[in-house]
Design a protein around this motif. Structure first.
Motif, mmCIF file in Angstrom:
data_model
loop_
_atom_site.group_PDB
_atom_site.id
_atom_site.type_symbol
_atom_site.label_atom_id
_atom_site.label_comp_id
_atom_site.label_asym_id
_atom_site.label_seq_id
_atom_site.Cartn_x
_atom_site.Cartn_y
_atom_site.Cartn_z
ATOM 1 N N ASN A 138 6.060 5.179 -10.968
ATOM 2 C CA ASN A 138 7.359 4.576 -10.684
ATOM 3 C C ASN A 138 7.478 3.224 -11.389
ATOM 4 O O ASN A 138 8.569 2.767 -11.721
ATOM 5 C CB ASN A 138 7.555 4.382 -9.180
ATOM 6 N N HIS A 139 6.334 2.594 -11.579
ATOM 7 C CA HIS A 139 6.280 1.313 -12.282
ATOM 8 C C HIS A 139 5.262 1.470 -13.412
ATOM 9 O O HIS A 139 4.065 1.289 -13.209
ATOM 10 C CB HIS A 139 5.871 0.192 -11.331
ATOM 11 N N PRO A 140 5.741 1.856 -14.612
ATOM 12 C CA PRO A 140 4.817 2.173 -15.706
ATOM 13 C C PRO A 140 4.094 0.964 -16.289
ATOM 14 O O PRO A 140 3.231 1.120 -17.146
ATOM 15 C CB PRO A 140 5.741 2.810 -16.752
ATOM 16 N N GLU A 141 4.449 -0.235 -15.829
ATOM 17 C CA GLU A 141 3.772 -1.409 -16.342
ATOM 18 C C GLU A 141 2.336 -1.462 -15.824
ATOM 19 O O GLU A 141 1.969 -0.806 -14.866
ATOM 20 C CB GLU A 141 4.519 -2.686 -15.929
ATOM 21 N N ALA A 142 1.544 -2.294 -16.461
ATOM 22 C CA ALA A 142 0.152 -2.487 -16.053
ATOM 23 C C ALA A 142 0.091 -3.058 -14.646
ATOM 24 O O ALA A 142 1.078 -3.604 -14.133
ATOM 25 C CB ALA A 142 -0.529 -3.440 -17.032
ATOM 26 N N PRO A 143 -1.046 -2.912 -13.974
ATOM 27 C CA PRO A 143 -1.208 -3.526 -12.656
ATOM 28 C C PRO A 143 -0.802 -4.997 -12.678
ATOM 29 O O PRO A 143 -1.078 -5.716 -13.646
ATOM 30 C CB PRO A 143 -2.705 -3.369 -12.374
ATOM 31 N N GLU A 144 -0.113 -5.416 -11.618
ATOM 32 C CA GLU A 144 0.330 -6.808 -11.560
ATOM 33 C C GLU A 144 -0.834 -7.777 -11.448
ATOM 34 O O GLU A 144 -0.803 -8.878 -11.991
ATOM 35 C CB GLU A 144 1.260 -7.005 -10.365
ATOM 36 N N VAL A 145 -1.866 -7.351 -10.715
ATOM 37 C CA VAL A 145 -2.993 -8.234 -10.456
ATOM 38 C C VAL A 145 -4.294 -7.537 -10.840
ATOM 39 O O VAL A 145 -4.536 -6.397 -10.434
ATOM 40 C CB VAL A 145 -3.057 -8.645 -8.965
ATOM 41 N N VAL A 146 -5.106 -8.207 -11.630
ATOM 42 C CA VAL A 146 -6.487 -7.791 -11.899
ATOM 43 C C VAL A 146 -7.329 -9.041 -11.668
ATOM 44 O O VAL A 146 -7.278 -9.985 -12.454
ATOM 45 C CB VAL A 146 -6.680 -7.270 -13.330
ATOM 46 N N GLN A 147 -8.080 -9.025 -10.578
ATOM 47 C CA GLN A 147 -8.762 -10.257 -10.153
ATOM 48 C C GLN A 147 -10.259 -10.033 -9.979
ATOM 49 O O GLN A 147 -10.696 -9.049 -9.394
ATOM 50 C CB GLN A 147 -8.168 -10.759 -8.831
ATOM 51 N N TYR A 148 -11.012 -10.981 -10.499
ATOM 52 C CA TYR A 148 -12.461 -11.021 -10.293
ATOM 53 C C TYR A 148 -12.795 -12.444 -9.874
ATOM 54 O O TYR A 148 -12.945 -13.339 -10.707
ATOM 55 C CB TYR A 148 -13.204 -10.605 -11.560
ATOM 56 N N GLU B 3 2.233 -2.705 -8.141
ATOM 57 C CA GLU B 3 3.404 -2.980 -7.308
ATOM 58 C C GLU B 3 3.772 -1.766 -6.460
ATOM 59 O O GLU B 3 4.169 -1.889 -5.306
ATOM 60 C CB GLU B 3 4.589 -3.372 -8.187
ATOM 61 N N SER B 4 3.596 -0.570 -7.037
ATOM 62 C CA SER B 4 4.074 0.639 -6.358
ATOM 63 C C SER B 4 3.147 1.129 -5.257
ATOM 64 O O SER B 4 3.587 1.777 -4.312
ATOM 65 C CB SER B 4 4.285 1.763 -7.380
ATOM 66 N N VAL B 5 1.846 0.877 -5.361
ATOM 67 C CA VAL B 5 0.905 1.407 -4.371
ATOM 68 C C VAL B 5 0.115 0.307 -3.673
ATOM 69 O O VAL B 5 -0.813 0.577 -2.932
ATOM 70 C CB VAL B 5 -0.081 2.414 -5.006
ATOM 71 N N MET B 6 0.490 -0.929 -3.927
ATOM 72 C CA MET B 6 -0.205 -2.083 -3.346
ATOM 73 C C MET B 6 -1.639 -2.152 -3.893
ATOM 74 O O MET B 6 -1.879 -1.824 -5.025
ATOM 75 C CB MET B 6 -0.171 -2.019 -1.816
ATOM 76 N N ASP B 7 -2.572 -2.570 -3.056
ATOM 77 C CA ASP B 7 -3.935 -2.801 -3.533
ATOM 78 C C ASP B 7 -4.686 -1.479 -3.716
ATOM 79 O O ASP B 7 -4.602 -0.590 -2.871
ATOM 80 C CB ASP B 7 -4.705 -3.668 -2.536
ATOM 81 N N VAL B 8 -5.424 -1.372 -4.810
ATOM 82 C CA VAL B 8 -6.216 -0.187 -5.088
ATOM 83 C C VAL B 8 -7.507 -0.247 -4.278
ATOM 84 O O VAL B 8 -8.290 -1.189 -4.407
ATOM 85 C CB VAL B 8 -6.553 -0.074 -6.584
ATOM 86 N N VAL B 9 -7.710 0.758 -3.432
ATOM 87 C CA VAL B 9 -8.962 0.896 -2.695
ATOM 88 C C VAL B 9 -9.879 1.775 -3.528
ATOM 89 O O VAL B 9 -9.503 2.896 -3.903
ATOM 90 C CB VAL B 9 -8.730 1.516 -1.305
ATOM 91 N N CYS B 10 -11.048 1.280 -3.817
ATOM 92 C CA CYS B 10 -11.955 1.979 -4.723
ATOM 93 C C CYS B 10 -12.220 3.416 -4.258
ATOM 94 O O CYS B 10 -12.621 3.649 -3.118
ATOM 95 C CB CYS B 10 -13.267 1.212 -4.828
ATOM 96 N N ASN C 230 -0.761 9.025 -5.220
ATOM 97 C CA ASN C 230 0.299 9.904 -5.683
ATOM 98 C C ASN C 230 0.714 9.509 -7.098
ATOM 99 O O ASN C 230 1.023 8.348 -7.357
ATOM 100 C CB ASN C 230 1.493 9.805 -4.719
ATOM 101 N N LEU C 231 0.722 10.469 -8.008
ATOM 102 C CA LEU C 231 1.025 10.182 -9.408
ATOM 103 C C LEU C 231 2.436 9.628 -9.572
ATOM 104 O O LEU C 231 2.657 8.698 -10.356
ATOM 105 C CB LEU C 231 0.857 11.451 -10.244
ATOM 106 N N GLU C 232 3.376 10.184 -8.831
ATOM 107 C CA GLU C 232 4.757 9.714 -8.944
ATOM 108 C C GLU C 232 4.875 8.248 -8.523
ATOM 109 O O GLU C 232 5.581 7.464 -9.150
ATOM 110 C CB GLU C 232 5.673 10.581 -8.078
ATOM 111 N N GLU C 233 4.160 7.872 -7.478
ATOM 112 C CA GLU C 233 4.190 6.480 -7.042
ATOM 113 C C GLU C 233 3.586 5.557 -8.105
ATOM 114 O O GLU C 233 4.111 4.478 -8.388
ATOM 115 C CB GLU C 233 3.418 6.319 -5.733
ATOM 116 N N LEU C 234 2.473 5.988 -8.691
ATOM 117 C CA LEU C 234 1.841 5.177 -9.728
ATOM 118 C C LEU C 234 2.766 4.973 -10.926
ATOM 119 O O LEU C 234 2.819 3.881 -11.504
ATOM 120 C CB LEU C 234 0.548 5.842 -10.200
#
Length: 201
Positions: free
Chosen positions: A72-82, A54-61, A66-70
Motif C-alpha cells: 500500500n506504501h511502496p516507499e522504503a521503510p520510514e524507519v531503519v534504526q540501530y 507506515e502500513s504495517v507499523m513496526d516489523v517483528v522479526c 499481508n502483501l497488500e498492506e506492505l
C-alpha cells in the motif's frame, strides 16, 4: 574473538553470527537465520535492526505480513534504526529475498531489494536512512503468485570507513550479498531483521 565482532557483543549476536557463518557454507538453507524469541526479547535485542513501515507499523522479526498492506506504501521503510551504531561509524544496508522464485526452487537467490552504503551511525541511531549512498533503490516485496512464503532479510554491516567507487549490480537477480560483503571488507552483519509475505491473491 573474530576481528569484525563489535567490542560489546551479546550472546545472542554471537549465536546469530555463528548461524550465518554456518549458513554461508550451507548456501543459507531454510533454517539459516533465526529470530530471537519475541516473547522474551521483543525488539530490544543487541543486533536486531528496528524497521518500521507506515502500513504495517513496526516489523517483528520473523512475522508474516499481508502483501497488500506492505505494498500500500511502496516507499522504503520510514524507519531503519540501530541504536547501538557507532556515532562516527559508517554502515551498509542490504535487503534481499532468498526464496526466488520460490523457497523450494530458489534458482534466482538472492533478489536484491535495497542497497545503501555509507549510512552514518549517528543517523542510524535515530532511524534515518536518507543520508547514505543508494546503490540499488528500494523495491518492495513482489513474490510471484502462488509461490509460497518469501523471506525478506534486512542486513546491516559496519564499514571500516566511507566506501567509494561502488559498482552497482548489473541485475537484481542472483545477487551474491556474501561476495559483495567480502569485496568491500564488510565482515558479518552487525544487525538484522526479517519478515515473510506471500502472494495469494
Amino acid at each position: 574473538m573474530l576481528p569484525f565482532y563489535p567490542k560489546r557483543i551479546s550472546i545472542w549476536l554471537v549465536i546469530l553470527s555463528v548461524t550465518i557463518i554456518t549458513a554461508i557454507t550451507c548456501e543459507l538453507e531454510d533454517s539459516s537465520i533465526q529470530c530471537p524469541d519475541p516473547s522474551t526479547s521483543g525488539n530490544d535485542v543487541d543486533g536486531l535492526l528496528f524497521v518500521s513501515y507506515e502500513s504495517v507499523m513496526d516489523v517483528v522479526c520473523g512475522m508474516a505480513y499481508n502483501l497488500e498492506e506492505l505494498n500500500n506504501h511502496p516507499e522504503a521503510p520510514e524507519v531503519v534504526q540501530y541504536a547501538a551504531a557507532e556515532t562516527d561509524g559508517y554502515y551498509t544496508l542490504i535487503m534481499v529475498d532468498p526464496d526466488a522464485p520460490s523457497r523450494t526452487n530458489p534458482t534466482l537467490r538472492y533478489i536484491l531489494h535495497w542497497l545503501i552504503t555509507n549510512l552514518k551511525g549517528s543517523d542510524l541511531q535515530t532511524g534515518q536512512h536518507n543520508t547514505g549512498d543508494v546503490i540499488a533503490p528500494y523495491h518492495g516485496p513482489a513474490p510471484p503468485l502462488g509461490s509460497g512464503p518469501h523471506r525478506y532479510y534486512l542486513l546491516l554491516f559496519q564499514q571500516d570507513g566511507p566506501l567509494t567507487d561502488i559498482t552497482p549490480p548489473s541485475s537484481t537477480s542472483n545477487f551474491d550479498w556474501i561476495e559483495f560483503a567480502k569485496s568491500y571488507d564488510l565482515g558479518m552483519p552487525v544487525a538484522f531483521n526479517m519478515f515473510t509475505t506471500e502472494n495469494i491473491l
